[in-house]
Every structure is written in structure tokens, then in C-alpha cells.
Write an enzyme that holds these catalytic residues in place. Structure first.
Site, short mmCIF file in Angstrom:
data_model
loop_
_atom_site.label_atom_id
_atom_site.label_comp_id
_atom_site.label_asym_id
_atom_site.label_seq_id
_atom_site.Cartn_x
_atom_site.Cartn_y
_atom_site.Cartn_z
N HIS A 19 -23.02 -14.73 -2.24
CA HIS A 19 -24.37 -14.89 -1.69
C HIS A 19 -24.68 -13.76 -0.71
O HIS A 19 -23.90 -12.82 -0.56
CB HIS A 19 -24.54 -16.28 -1.07
CG HIS A 19 -23.57 -16.59 0.04
ND1 HIS A 19 -23.45 -15.82 1.17
CD2 HIS A 19 -22.65 -17.59 0.18
CE1 HIS A 19 -22.54 -16.34 1.96
NE2 HIS A 19 -22.02 -17.41 1.37
N HIS A 22 -21.89 -12.48 1.75
CA HIS A 22 -20.88 -11.61 1.15
C HIS A 22 -21.49 -10.24 0.86
O HIS A 22 -20.85 -9.21 1.07
CB HIS A 22 -20.37 -12.19 -0.18
CG HIS A 22 -19.88 -13.61 -0.08
ND1 HIS A 22 -20.43 -14.64 -0.79
CD2 HIS A 22 -18.89 -14.16 0.66
CE1 HIS A 22 -19.81 -15.76 -0.50
NE2 HIS A 22 -18.87 -15.50 0.39
N CYS A 127 -6.87 -30.41 8.74
CA CYS A 127 -8.15 -30.45 8.02
C CYS A 127 -7.90 -29.86 6.64
O CYS A 127 -7.53 -28.69 6.52
CB CYS A 127 -9.23 -29.66 8.76
SG CYS A 127 -10.71 -29.45 7.74
N CYS A 130 -10.17 -26.76 5.82
CA CYS A 130 -9.76 -25.47 6.41
C CYS A 130 -8.32 -25.12 6.04
O CYS A 130 -7.89 -23.99 6.30
CB CYS A 130 -9.84 -25.51 7.93
SG CYS A 130 -11.45 -25.90 8.57
N CYS A 144 -13.40 -31.83 12.78
CA CYS A 144 -13.28 -30.40 12.50
C CYS A 144 -14.63 -29.74 12.76
O CYS A 144 -15.65 -30.20 12.23
CB CYS A 144 -12.88 -30.20 11.04
SG CYS A 144 -13.27 -28.55 10.44
N HIS A 147 -16.15 -28.57 9.22
CA HIS A 147 -16.45 -29.53 8.14
C HIS A 147 -17.01 -30.85 8.65
O HIS A 147 -17.42 -31.69 7.84
CB HIS A 147 -15.19 -29.78 7.30
CG HIS A 147 -14.76 -28.56 6.56
ND1 HIS A 147 -13.89 -27.62 7.08
CD2 HIS A 147 -15.12 -28.09 5.35
CE1 HIS A 147 -13.72 -26.64 6.21
NE2 HIS A 147 -14.46 -26.90 5.16
N LYS A 296 -28.53 -22.32 9.26
CA LYS A 296 -27.31 -21.86 8.63
C LYS A 296 -27.49 -21.91 7.10
O LYS A 296 -28.09 -22.84 6.59
CB LYS A 296 -26.16 -22.79 9.05
CG LYS A 296 -24.83 -22.12 8.89
CD LYS A 296 -23.71 -22.92 9.49
CE LYS A 296 -22.42 -22.26 8.97
NZ LYS A 296 -21.22 -22.86 9.39
N LYS A 299 -25.13 -24.70 0.89
CA LYS A 299 -25.48 -25.29 -0.40
C LYS A 299 -26.29 -26.56 -0.18
O LYS A 299 -27.28 -26.81 -0.85
CB LYS A 299 -24.19 -25.65 -1.13
CG LYS A 299 -23.94 -24.78 -2.33
CD LYS A 299 -22.84 -25.41 -3.13
CE LYS A 299 -22.25 -24.43 -4.13
NZ LYS A 299 -20.95 -24.87 -4.61
N1 MSP Z 1 -10.94 -15.59 2.24
C1 MSP Z 1 -11.30 -15.49 3.60
C2 MSP Z 1 -11.13 -14.08 4.11
C3 MSP Z 1 -9.75 -13.53 3.97
S1 MSP Z 1 -9.65 -11.88 4.49
C4 MSP Z 1 -8.05 -11.51 4.55
C5 MSP Z 1 -12.76 -15.88 3.77
N2 MSP Z 1 -13.53 -15.84 2.68
S2 MSP Z 1 -15.10 -16.18 2.63
O1 MSP Z 1 -15.48 -16.15 1.25
O2 MSP Z 1 -15.36 -17.38 3.34
O3 MSP Z 1 -15.82 -14.99 3.31
C6 MSP Z 1 -16.11 -14.96 4.69
C7 MSP Z 1 -16.84 -13.68 4.95
O4 MSP Z 1 -18.02 -13.58 4.12
C8 MSP Z 1 -17.38 -13.52 6.36
O5 MSP Z 1 -16.42 -13.09 7.28
C9 MSP Z 1 -18.44 -12.47 6.11
O6 MSP Z 1 -17.86 -11.24 5.89
C10 MSP Z 1 -19.07 -12.97 4.84
N3 MSP Z 1 -20.09 -13.98 5.10
C11 MSP Z 1 -20.15 -15.23 4.56
N4 MSP Z 1 -21.28 -15.85 5.03
C12 MSP Z 1 -21.95 -15.04 5.86
C13 MSP Z 1 -23.20 -15.09 6.52
N5 MSP Z 1 -23.99 -16.14 6.47
N6 MSP Z 1 -23.59 -14.00 7.21
C14 MSP Z 1 -22.85 -12.85 7.25
N7 MSP Z 1 -21.68 -12.76 6.62
C15 MSP Z 1 -21.12 -13.88 6.04
O7 MSP Z 1 -13.14 -16.21 4.88
#
Ligand code: MSP
Length: 642
Positions: A19, A22, A127, A130, A144, A147, A296, A299
Site C-alpha cells: 500500500h 510501503h 501477543c 506481534c 497490546c 492490536h 490511520k 483495512k
Molecule cells: N517485516 C518488518 C520489517 C523488517 S525489516 C528487517 C515490517 N514489515 S511491514 O510490512 O510492516 O512494513 C513496515 C514498514 O512499511 C514501515 O516501517 C514503513 O517503512 C512502511 N509503512 C507501512 N505503513 C506505513 C505508513 N502508513 N506510512 C509510512 N510508512 C509505512 O515491519
């Protein structure tokens, strides 16, 4: 010799589709990598997917797939998305890759052998969302914080990593290298975690509970905790310990993450590296969260923003520009489509797009689609310091790009774009074009503008690579070259006179808000303003503009500049000031003498048509309808206006 550059994104969990969040981090890393290709030949950009653990196993079960089939499916969604967003990653790592698994085992064994991992029974609140234990203090009302569920009390024998042993070392390291975690607010957050005693980290999960993970090399009954596994991707992708890539790029590693995963990256990872005898990353760059319409993204709220949809409606470069320009790196930002539309129309269609089409249209019209030559005898007078300003813009841009302050880097570029738009207004090429005697002046003006566009096309390359290439092509240059190298951008007057300019195109057409019942439409922001309202400023920024009352003591036309008048004003300084103003079409000089006006008194002086202007008159509108701001009663010249 410039250093190599290595940048990483988090590896994303494969329990959800990609999304906006990412996409942002990955585009930010792409911008950083592309910026560094402007200065060095050696860059490496890593992204990938995090595929082990309970969370993934449960998501697979929900879809009726085996974990393997499920992770392959979602990982490929990420992998296929990135090229569509022009992401230039050099490698895509998956934690299920055999090469990665081998490195995780190696690191675990090393730390175990040196006695930094021990076995112990633990009872705590766990949790499942997490996949970790929580201390009482971390819970919010017993739940948590992520969650909002009550963690379960579980008792297990597990392996623990002695993080506490390295707590003091890491605190000292941060204090000695204060920008290792940036921006500053996140360094402070990590330091505040470190003020409390650090608990040892549980790094195993019994296979009786979770099977989808990397087996501990020293105990077949356990798998590795996902974070211990995942963080190692940053070195396994480089071929740790002996790979050439590891030797070249690890010493300059820079991670980009959002604030949600500060703790694993700001505490676990450096301590894991230290324990394994590996140098620490150079910088951890932490950004804020994108919210959607101030909520925020989730989904359950149904407000998850799909990057491809936005790309398809507004174009990729416009989308990338918006993300880089509207988020202050480090702070949260709010996404909404209206803001995106406004940005596109004001910065891309109006400022950059208009500049591009005005300049090229004139070059085609006045010089038969050929880059004109310039005559140095008139160059000085008409260049109005543009080359110096281009150099300053490049410096400022680079400084901000280095520290991931993309919004500031872009602001600097837009200042230069607007400077060029002003340059057209004050040199009035259409006036120069009317008489043969000003041909040389016209050549200099158009050449400078084309050269300015060349510099801009290089500076926007990291954020808008396609547009940069299009601009190059329309300047008669080869977009396949490394035109964006800083040394090339710094070489003012690189455009070769005589170069043929291809037929011009519109860079960014204005866009409209998609029509939805009851929703505002494009260009109809709340106030209905055109051009749209500029971003909010604070009182300090306003106070930096010194507005003063001045009395006009003399006013006269400027030869060959139909639009301009030269005014002499008294601002109570004991000497008159000269001001050049574009009010010739709307005001007769004799009507102005004796009137009191308001002047921006601390504006950097600039030469307009050979006359040094020491300030700017406040006026509304442009061209024939211009109205000058005047006072309704007499006050002392020099009085401050607030
Ligand atoms: N798998 C772990 C990361 C491991 S790194 C060794 C993880 N994955 S995640 O899919 O949850 O991705 C988190 C990351 O996605 C955030 O740190 C950020 O880079 C990005 N984002 C996810 N949602 C976001 C927003 N709403 N806004 C900005 N970035 C965000 O955590």
C-alpha cells in the site's frame, strides 16, 4: 573520490498487499539511490520481503494455501509492483532464500559460541499478533498497544540474547555519533529507551508452537524469532561475510524505516551487529507515518491507499513528487487526493510545466528550433546572476538530499524554477524579439533559459526520472546518458549552440479531482483560489519579510522595457532607493509621484534590464489590471508594516 552508497528499505511482511506506506519508503530509498548516482558510480539499493513467522503462517491458513505457496504469491506482488513505480533496486531479498538462511545460521552460531545466547525458562505476556512478549509497562490498560488485544500468559523455555550486556556500549556509541539515528527526535527516543534497563531478547520460538521459521543451528526444536532472522537480510543480501558487495557497501550502509520499527532497528540490530563483530550501520533514517485524511490507514477503516491506482490516475512522476514534497521526512503526513491535485496543478503544471513550455515555444518561434549562440559582450548584463543561482541551488539541493530532507531539496529547485519564470517576465523576450537591434540580447535570454531547464531536468531526476528524461529529449539532448551527474549540472553553458530542438510537448497537464457526488472538484479548493493557496507558514517566516512604507519621489519609464517603470522612493534612510516594477501598463509615472506605497525592503537587490532594483512594490494582479497597494493616510516613510 566519492564513497559508495548503500540504501535499504524494511523487508515487508507478506501478510498484506503493498500500500501507500510501503510505496513511500521504497520511493524514498529510490530517490536517495538515484541522488547518489548523481555523484558516484557505486550504489546498491536493497528491498525485499519478510516471510517467516506465525503472522504469515496464519495468513496462509486463512487463504487455504501452504505457507510456501502463500509467501511466493504475496512476495511476487511486491516484486512486480516496484518496476511499475520506477524503483531501481539492485536486489530483492526474501528471508526464505537459502543464502539468507545460511547467513542467519552463521550469525546465530557465532553469537551462541561466544556465550551471548543462553537458555532459560520464561513466563510472560505474549501477543500473537506481534509475535513477542510484552512487559507490563509496555501494555496500555493491559492490552497490546498495536492490536488492542489482551496478550496471553505463556510459560516457555527459550533462548535469550544478552542485549543488556551491550546497553552501555550502544548508549555511548550514540552519544559519540549523534547522527547515527536521524532525524534527532528518533535518536532521542532510542536514548530514552536506553535509560531503562534493557531486557534480554527472546530469540527463539518452540516448534511445538511455530514451525514456519529458520531452525536454530544449535537446537533443532526451535525456530528463530522473526526479527532476529529479518534484520540479518541487510548483510546476507551483500554476501556476508566474504562477498565483495559486503566489503564495499556494508561500511556505508544506510537504512530507511518508519517510526513503527524504530526499536528493532535502533536497539536490537546494532547490538546484534556488535555481538557478531560486525561494524554498525552508518545511519538509520526514520520517517513518520502517512495517515489518510488524518486517520490511520487500515483495512478495517477501508481507507488503504493503493499506489497503482494513484499512478494510473495522476501519472507516476506526479505521485512520486507529491510523496517526496508533502512529507517532511521524520514527521507524519496526511494523504488526501485534493492535496495531491493541488500540488500537481501548482508546482508541476503551473511552475515547472509553464516554464518549460514558455521557454521552448520561444526558442522554436524566435530561433527556428535551434539553440542560439551567445555573444559574451551582452551576456554579463542580461544573465542577472543566473549561473551563480544555479550553482547555489545545486549545492543546497545536494545538502538536503544527503540528509534525506527531500522536501527541502525540492523547495530549493522550485525556487530556481520560479526565478526563471521571473527572469522571463523581467527580460520580456517578446519585446526584444520585436527589434533587430536587440537580437543579441534575445539570444542570451533564451540560451540562459534553456540552460536553466537543463539544470532543472538533472535536479528533478531522483524524484521524477521519466520527466527528467523527457525534458532532456526536448532540449535536444540524449536522455540515455548520465545527464544528471552533478558535475555536468555544475558546468553552466554546456548546451551546444546549434543543437536542434524537437517539437515541444506539455510536461504536466492540469488535473481535475475525480468527480464524486458531493465532493469538491479539481481547482475548486475550499476558497476557490487560483493559483491555489501556498503551504501554510508560521509567524516567524512572515516576520522575515521586512515591509516598509515608502514615498514615491520620482517615476520614469525604462527604455526598451515596455512593462517596467523605474521609481525612486524615500524610505526614510537618508538616501533614495531605486525600485523597478512591472506596472508600466497599468500606471502613468506622473500619477505615482507623492503617493505612499509598501515595499519589501529586505529583498535581495536584482538587476532588471540593466537597472538595480533594491526592493519590490506590493501590487495585485499582473499586466494591465495591476493595482498598487497604497496607504489610506500619510505615515512616516520607513514605518514598518505588519
Ligand atoms: N517485516 C518488518 C520489517 C523488517 S525489516 C528487517 C515490517 N514489515 S511491514 O510490512 O510492516 O512494513 C513496515 C514498514 O512499511 C514501515 O516501517 C514503513 O517503512 C512502511 N509503512 C507501512 N505503513 C506505513 C505508513 N502508513 N506510512 C509510512 N510508512 C509505512 O515491519
Amino acid at each position: 573520490m566519492t564513497e559508495p552508497f548503500y540504501v535499504t528499505t524494511p523487508i515487508y511482511y507478506v501478510n498484506a498487499r503493498p500500500h501507500l506506506g510501503h510505496a513511500y519508503t521504497t520511493i524514498a530509498a529510490d530517490i536517495a539511490k538515484r541522488f547518489h548516482t548523481m555523484v558516484t558510480d557505486e550504489t546498491f539499493f536493497l528491498t525485499g520481503t519478510d516471510e517467516h513467522g506465525d503472522k504469515i503462517m496464519r495468513a496462509a491458513r486463512k487463504e487455504g494455501l501452504s505457507p510456501r505457496a502463500y509467501v511466493d504469491k504475496i512476495s511476487s506482488l511486491f516484486r512486480q509492483l516496484w518496476p511499475q513505480l520506477n524503483i531501481s533496486n539492485d536486489y530483492f531479498i526474501r528471508t526464505t532464500d537459502p543464502g539468507h538462511i545460511a547467513v542467519v545460521e552463521k550469525v546465530l552460531q557465532k553469537i551462541y559460541d561466544q556465550g551471548d545466547i543462553y537458555f532459560s525458562e520464561y513466563e510472560g505476556k505474549y501477543c500473537f499478533g506481534c509475535e513477542r512478549f510484552y512487559t507490563e509497562k509496555e501494555l496500555v490498560d493491559g492490552r497490546c498497544p498495536d492490536h488492542q488485544t489482551e496478550p496471553e500468559l505463556i510459560k516457555e523455555s527459550n533462548y535469550f540474547f544478552k542485549m543488556s550486556k551491550y546497553q552501555q556500549w550502544w548508549t555511548d556509541y550514540i552519544n559519540r555519533h549523534p547522527d547515527v539515528i536521524r532525524p534527532e527526535r528518533y535518536r532521542n527516543e532510542v536514548l530514552s529507551f536506553l535509560r531503562e534497563p534493557l531486557e534480554d531478547l527472546c530469540i527463539s520460538r518452540p516448534k511445538s508452537r511455530i514451525k514456519w521459521g529458520i531452525t536454530l543451528p544449535f537446537d533443532q526444536d526451535y525456530v528463530t524469532y522473526v526479527w532476529f532472522d529479518a534484520l540479518i537480510n541487510y548483510i546476507s543480501a551483500l554476501g556476508y561475510p566474504d562477498g565483495e558487495l559486503f566489503k564495499k557497501f556494508w561500511p556505508v550502509a544506510q537504512h530507511i524505516v518508519a517510526k513503527d520499527i524504530l526499536k528493532p532497528h535502533g536497539i536490537y540490530w546494532p547490538i546484534m551487529l556488535k555481538a557478531a563483530g560486525i561494524p554498525i550501520y552508518r545511519h538509520l533514517n526514520v520517517h513518520g507515518y502517512w495517515n489518510v485524511d488524518d486517520s490511520k490507514m487500515s483495512k478495517s477503516l477501508g481507507n488503504v491507499v493503493e499506489p497503482l491506482q494513484l499512478k494510473n490516475v495522476y501519472g507516476l512522476d506526479a505521485f512520486r513528487y507529491f510523496l517526496a514534497r508533502d512529507m517532511v521526512f521524520g514527521l507524519d503526513a496526511s494523504f488526501n487526493e485534493e492535496a495531491l491535485v493541488k500540488r500537481i496543478n501548482s508546482d508541476l503544471a503551473n511552475d515547472l510545466g509553464n516554464l518549460f513550455s514558455r521557454v521552448l515555444t520561444m526558442a522554436h518561434k524566435y530561433f527556428g528550433s535551434i539553440v542560439p549562440a551567445i555573444d559574451s559582450s551582452v551576456e554579463q548584463e542580461l544573465s542577472l546572476g543566473l549561473s551563480r543561482e544555479a550553482a547555489q541551488t545545486i549545492d543546497e539541493f545536494s545538502r538536503h538530499m544527503e540528509s534525506f530532507a527531500f522536501h527541502k531539496a525540492l523547495k530549493a529547485v522550485w525556487r530556481f524554477i520560479n526565478r526563471l519564470n521571473k527572469y522571463i517576465d523581467v527580460t520580456a523576450p517578446w519585446v526584444l524579439a520585436k527589434s533587430k537591434s536587440s537580437r543579441k540580447q534575445l539570444e542570451v535570454v533564451i540560451y540562459n533559459l534553456l540552460e536553466g531547464l537543463r539544470v532543472i531536468s538533472g535536479l528533478i531526476y531522483p524524484v521524477m526520472p521519466d520527466t527528467a528524461a523527457r525534458m532532456q529529449q526536448h532540449l535536444g539532448l540524449d536522455p540515455e546518458t548520465d545527464f544528471y551527474r552533478l558535475e555536468k549540472l555544475r558546468a553552466w553553458k554546456s548546451l551546444l549552440p546549434g543543437t536542434k530542438l524537437p517539437k515541444t510537448v506539455a510536461l504536466f497537464p492540469r488535473v481535475e479531482m475525480p468527480k464524486m457526488d458531493g465532493q469538491p472538484q479539481a481547482g475548486q479548493d475550499q476558497a476557490g483560489l487560483d493559483p491555489p493557496l501556498l503551504p501554510e507558514i508560521d509567524i516567524e517566516q512572515f516576520a522575515a519579510v521586512d515591509l516598509r512604507v515608502a514615498t514615491v519621489i520620482k517615476a520614469e519609464p525604462i527604455p526598451r522595457a515596455k512593462k517596467l517603470l523605474k521609481l525612486e522612493i524615500d524610505m526614510g534612510e537618508g538616501r533614495p532607493r531605486t525600485i523597478v516594477s512591472g506596472i508600466a501598463a497599468s500606471h502613468r509615472p506622473e500619477d505615482l509621484v507623492g503617493r505612499q506605497v509598501i515595499v519589501v525592503a529586505n529583498l535581495k537587490p536584482a538587476k532588471l534590464m540593466g537597472v538595480l532594483s533594491e526592493g519590490m512594490l506590493l501590487a495585485a494582479g499582473d499586466g494591465k489590471q495591476t493595482a498598487i497597494v497604497m496607504l489610506d493616510k500619510k505615515v512616516e516613510p520607513g514605518t514598518k508594516v505588519n
